[in-house]
Design a protein around this motif. Structure first.
Motif, PDB file in Angstrom:
ATOM      1  N   ASP A 182      28.491  18.533  37.105  1.00 48.56           N
ATOM      2  CA  ASP A 182      28.343  19.334  35.886  1.00 48.56           C
ATOM      3  C   ASP A 182      28.887  18.618  34.654  1.00 48.56           C
ATOM      4  O   ASP A 182      28.530  18.961  33.518  1.00 48.56           O
ATOM      5  N   LEU A 183      29.754  17.637  34.878  1.00 55.36           N
ATOM      6  CA  LEU A 183      30.370  16.917  33.751  1.00 55.36           C
ATOM      7  C   LEU A 183      29.613  15.647  33.381  1.00 55.36           C
ATOM      8  O   LEU A 183      30.134  14.816  32.632  1.00 55.36           O
ATOM      9  N   TRP A 184      28.386  15.476  33.866  1.00 54.85           N
ATOM     10  CA  TRP A 184      27.649  14.241  33.590  1.00 54.85           C
ATOM     11  C   TRP A 184      27.480  13.946  32.091  1.00 54.85           C
ATOM     12  O   TRP A 184      27.399  12.769  31.707  1.00 54.85           O
ATOM     13  N   PRO A 185      27.427  14.963  31.192  1.00 56.12           N
ATOM     14  CA  PRO A 185      27.311  14.611  29.762  1.00 56.12           C
ATOM     15  C   PRO A 185      28.468  13.761  29.237  1.00 56.12           C
ATOM     16  O   PRO A 185      28.360  13.159  28.170  1.00 56.12           O
ATOM     17  N   LEU A 186      29.582  13.709  29.975  1.00 54.08           N
ATOM     18  CA  LEU A 186      30.690  12.854  29.548  1.00 54.08           C
ATOM     19  C   LEU A 186      30.274  11.388  29.497  1.00 54.08           C
ATOM     20  O   LEU A 186      30.856  10.597  28.742  1.00 54.08           O
ATOM     21  N   LEU A 187      29.281  11.003  30.299  1.00 54.74           N
ATOM     22  CA  LEU A 187      28.770   9.628  30.226  1.00 54.74           C
ATOM     23  C   LEU A 187      28.199   9.338  28.837  1.00 54.74           C
ATOM     24  O   LEU A 187      28.379   8.236  28.291  1.00 54.74           O
ATOM     25  N   LEU A 188      27.519  10.329  28.265  1.00 53.16           N
ATOM     26  CA  LEU A 188      26.991  10.166  26.913  1.00 53.16           C
ATOM     27  C   LEU A 188      28.124  10.096  25.894  1.00 53.16           C
ATOM     28  O   LEU A 188      28.052   9.338  24.913  1.00 53.16           O
ATOM     29  N   VAL A 189      29.179  10.890  26.131  1.00 54.49           N
ATOM     30  CA  VAL A 189      30.337  10.858  25.237  1.00 54.49           C
ATOM     31  C   VAL A 189      30.986   9.477  25.257  1.00 54.49           C
ATOM     32  O   VAL A 189      31.332   8.914  24.208  1.00 54.49           O
ATOM     33  N   ILE A 190      31.143   8.919  26.457  1.00 58.09           N
ATOM     34  CA  ILE A 190      31.763   7.590  26.585  1.00 58.09           C
ATOM     35  C   ILE A 190      30.920   6.545  25.879  1.00 58.09           C
ATOM     36  O   ILE A 190      31.436   5.693  25.140  1.00 58.09           O
ATOM     37  N   LEU A 191      29.610   6.591  26.086  1.00 58.29           N
ATOM     38  CA  LEU A 191      28.724   5.615  25.454  1.00 58.29           C
ATOM     39  C   LEU A 191      28.768   5.752  23.936  1.00 58.29           C
ATOM     40  O   LEU A 191      28.862   4.741  23.207  1.00 58.29           O
ATOM     41  N   GLY A 192      28.682   6.997  23.441  1.00 63.30           N
ATOM     42  CA  GLY A 192      28.724   7.202  21.988  1.00 63.30           C
ATOM     43  C   GLY A 192      30.040   6.756  21.384  1.00 63.30           C
ATOM     44  O   GLY A 192      30.068   6.149  20.308  1.00 63.30           O
ATOM     45  N   LEU A 193      31.152   7.049  22.085  1.00 59.18           N
ATOM     46  CA  LEU A 193      32.468   6.619  21.599  1.00 59.18           C
ATOM     47  C   LEU A 193      32.549   5.107  21.511  1.00 59.18           C
ATOM     48  O   LEU A 193      33.071   4.550  20.528  1.00 59.18           O
ATOM     49  N   GLN A 194      32.020   4.430  22.524  1.00 55.46           N
ATOM     50  CA  GLN A 194      32.072   2.964  22.511  1.00 55.46           C
ATOM     51  C   GLN A 194      31.241   2.395  21.367  1.00 55.46           C
ATOM     52  O   GLN A 194      31.645   1.414  20.717  1.00 55.46           O
ATOM     53  N   LEU A 195      30.110   2.992  21.084  1.00 49.93           N
ATOM     54  CA  LEU A 195      29.280   2.515  19.975  1.00 49.93           C
ATOM     55  C   LEU A 195      30.002   2.679  18.640  1.00 49.93           C
ATOM     56  O   LEU A 195      29.933   1.798  17.763  1.00 49.93           O
ATOM     57  N   ILE A 196      30.713   3.816  18.478  1.00 45.37           N
ATOM     58  CA  ILE A 196      31.469   4.024  17.242  1.00 45.37           C
ATOM     59  C   ILE A 196      32.590   3.005  17.108  1.00 45.37           C
ATOM     60  O   ILE A 196      32.799   2.403  16.037  1.00 45.37           O
ATOM     61  N   LEU A 197      33.305   2.772  18.203  1.00 44.46           N
ATOM     62  CA  LEU A 197      34.408   1.802  18.164  1.00 44.46           C
ATOM     63  C   LEU A 197      33.899   0.404  17.853  1.00 44.46           C
ATOM     64  O   LEU A 197      34.558  -0.365  17.130  1.00 44.46           O
ATOM     65  N   ASN A 198      32.736   0.062  18.389  1.00 43.82           N
ATOM     66  CA  ASN A 198      32.186  -1.276  18.136  1.00 43.82           C
ATOM     67  C   ASN A 198      31.871  -1.505  16.666  1.00 43.82           C
ATOM     68  O   ASN A 198      31.853  -2.651  16.192  1.00 43.82           O
ATOM     69  N   HIS A 199      31.597  -0.424  15.940  1.00 46.11           N
ATOM     70  CA  HIS A 199      31.249  -0.557  14.526  1.00 46.11           C
ATOM     71  C   HIS A 199      32.427  -0.333  13.593  1.00 46.11           C
ATOM     72  O   HIS A 199      32.293  -0.502  12.378  1.00 46.11           O
ATOM     73  N   THR A 200      33.561   0.081  14.131  1.00 44.90           N
ATOM     74  CA  THR A 200      34.707   0.390  13.254  1.00 44.90           C
ATOM     75  C   THR A 200      35.932  -0.464  13.532  1.00 44.90           C
ATOM     76  O   THR A 200      36.842  -0.521  12.691  1.00 44.90           O
ATOM     77  N   LEU A 201      35.986  -1.136  14.671  1.00 36.75           N
ATOM     78  CA  LEU A 201      37.153  -1.938  15.032  1.00 36.75           C
ATOM     79  C   LEU A 201      36.730  -3.348  15.403  1.00 36.75           C
ATOM     80  O   LEU A 201      35.559  -3.580  15.755  1.00 36.75           O
ATOM     81  N   PRO A 202      37.664  -4.283  15.334  1.00 38.67           N
ATOM     82  CA  PRO A 202      37.369  -5.630  15.847  1.00 38.67           C
ATOM     83  C   PRO A 202      36.934  -5.548  17.306  1.00 38.67           C
ATOM     84  O   PRO A 202      37.342  -4.647  18.044  1.00 38.67           O
ATOM     85  N   ARG A 203      36.140  -6.518  17.730  1.00 36.60           N
ATOM     86  CA  ARG A 203      35.504  -6.438  19.036  1.00 36.60           C
ATOM     87  C   ARG A 203      36.500  -6.282  20.181  1.00 36.60           C
ATOM     88  O   ARG A 203      36.342  -5.422  21.049  1.00 36.60           O
ATOM     89  N   GLN A 204      37.543  -7.102  20.203  1.00 38.66           N
ATOM     90  CA  GLN A 204      38.498  -7.028  21.305  1.00 38.66           C
ATOM     91  C   GLN A 204      39.255  -5.707  21.301  1.00 38.66           C
ATOM     92  O   GLN A 204      39.465  -5.093  22.342  1.00 38.66           O
ATOM     93  N   GLN A 205      39.631  -5.249  20.111  1.00 39.57           N
ATOM     94  CA  GLN A 205      40.345  -3.978  20.017  1.00 39.57           C
ATOM     95  C   GLN A 205      39.437  -2.822  20.424  1.00 39.57           C
ATOM     96  O   GLN A 205      39.865  -1.878  21.100  1.00 39.57           O
ATOM     97  N   ALA A 206      38.175  -2.882  20.009  1.00 45.03           N
ATOM     98  CA  ALA A 206      37.217  -1.829  20.374  1.00 45.03           C
ATOM     99  C   ALA A 206      37.041  -1.765  21.893  1.00 45.03           C
ATOM    100  O   ALA A 206      36.959  -0.691  22.475  1.00 45.03           O
ATOM    101  N   MET A 207      37.013  -2.945  22.517  1.00 48.33           N
ATOM    102  CA  MET A 207      36.847  -2.980  23.964  1.00 48.33           C
ATOM    103  C   MET A 207      38.042  -2.341  24.671  1.00 48.33           C
ATOM    104  O   MET A 207      37.882  -1.526  25.575  1.00 48.33           O
ATOM    105  N   LEU A 208      39.250  -2.692  24.228  1.00 42.20           N
ATOM    106  CA  LEU A 208      40.449  -2.153  24.867  1.00 42.20           C
ATOM    107  C   LEU A 208      40.567  -0.644  24.663  1.00 42.20           C
ATOM    108  O   LEU A 208      40.886   0.097  25.602  1.00 42.20           O
ATOM    109  N   VAL A 209      40.328  -0.184  23.438  1.00 44.80           N
ATOM    110  CA  VAL A 209      40.408   1.248  23.163  1.00 44.80           C
ATOM    111  C   VAL A 209      39.338   2.001  23.960  1.00 44.80           C
ATOM    112  O   VAL A 209      39.596   3.067  24.536  1.00 44.80           O
ATOM    113  N   GLY A 210      38.132   1.448  24.007  1.00 42.31           N
ATOM    114  CA  GLY A 210      37.042   2.091  24.749  1.00 42.31           C
ATOM    115  C   GLY A 210      37.331   2.179  26.231  1.00 42.31           C
ATOM    116  O   GLY A 210      37.101   3.225  26.861  1.00 42.31           O
TER     117      GLY A 210
END
Length: 303
Positions: free
Chosen positions: A38-66
């Motif tokens: 039932d929690l499968w939409p969390l996969l979309l949340v994770i993907l969307g969060l990673q896309l936002i981090l990739n555009h707002t933080l340096p690459r290495q920091q975005a990867m670690l935070v994600g």
């Protein structure tokens, strides 16, 4: 960014593999697995969060935070699935019934895909049927409609079905008790996940199962006249049990992995197949069983 994308997919695979391993070893129950589904939409949340981090933080920091956020989300999801109350929070229930009226015969049409369907017969007084339904909270219950002129009781998919509730069919369950006072024709369509028929006390006129089913387990009554049993569209596992001394004919087209009739096994059937009991030809009361569209395993027993 590309390196992060390369890590995200393997991590998802690892998480799925760990969850399946926990289920297979008994550390994670089937109910907990349904909650995770039932929690499968969390996969979309994770993907969307990673896309936002990739555009707002340096690459290495975005990867670690994600990655950190992904780990926290997965841990929280597993804890919810395993520690939530035993009652299935995502399931609703409904009870339906109707009076017999002046009907002298009836037909049950069931089209509720992916569900566990249980049909039984009993003494219900002046009631035609009684049904108990369990269904996912993201859906509407199946519809029950009775045509009083033809005596047809139809159980159908609700128009409010949600295609986004991908794992809800595992909690679709219908238990229906039919009156034993009149003859019944039973038609099952739409592909039930698990079909359980206890018809030992039913006046059965005909049984027709179409659209395939993962598992069929049918306990049959003593036949009156020639009772046709037709199964089409494929079935993974099918067991038909009839009373002792019942006369029968079994016809198979489209192949089957294995057919067992009263202990005699016929394997890897690629073409048509037919067998009948010694007294079938002259019997007034008998079952005529036709299976088409392929089946993995068929087990027919009398007695």
């Amino acid at each position: 960014m590309y390196r992060t994308r390369g890590l995200l997919f393997p991590l998802v695979l690892i998480a799925i593999g760990v969850i399946v391993l926990l289920v297979n070893t008994g550390m994670l129950s089937q109910v907990a697995l349904q909650r995770l589904g039932d929690l499968w939409p969390l996969l979309l949340v994770i993907l969307g969060l990673q896309l936002i981090l990739n555009h707002t933080l340096p690459r290495q920091q975005a990867m670690l935070v994600g990655l950190g956020a992904t780990v926290l989300i997965v841990i929280a999801a597993v804890l919810y699935a395993t520690l939530a109350p035993a009652a299935s929070l995502g399931t609703r229930q409904a009870d339906v019934s109707e009076r017999l009226g002046g009907l002298t015969a009836a037909t049950l049409d069931m089209n509720y895909s992916g569900a566990t369907m249980e049909v039984q017969a009993g003494t219900l007084g002046d009631m035609l049927y009684q049904a108990h339904v369990e269904y996912p909270s993201g859906e509407n219950p199946p519809t029950f409609s009775l045509d009083h002129e033809t005596g047809t009781l139809a159980i159908q998919e609700s128009s409010g079905f949600s295609g986004f509730h991908l794992f809800g069919s595992s909690r679709r369950h219908v238990l229906i008790t039919l009156t034993d006072r009149i003859p019944w024709t039973i038609n099952v369509d739409g592909g039930a996940a698990d079909l359980r028929l206890d018809l030992r006390h039913l006046q059965l006129s005909k049984l027709d199962i179409a659209g395939g089913a993962s598992r069929i387990d049918a306990q049959l009554p003593a036949p009156k006249g020639t009772v046709a049993l037709a199964v089409s569209g494929g079935a993974s596992n099918m067991t038909l049990r009839a009373p002792a001394q019942t006369q029968w004919r079994v016809s198979v087209s489209g192949g089957a992995s294995a057919i067992s009739i009263n202990g005699s096994t016929f394997g890897a059937l690629g073409g048509d197949f037919q067998r009948q009991s010694p007294g079938y030809g002259s019997a007034a009361n008998r079952f005529d069983i036709e299976i088409s569209g392929g089946a993995s395993h068929v087990d027919v027993r009398t007695g």
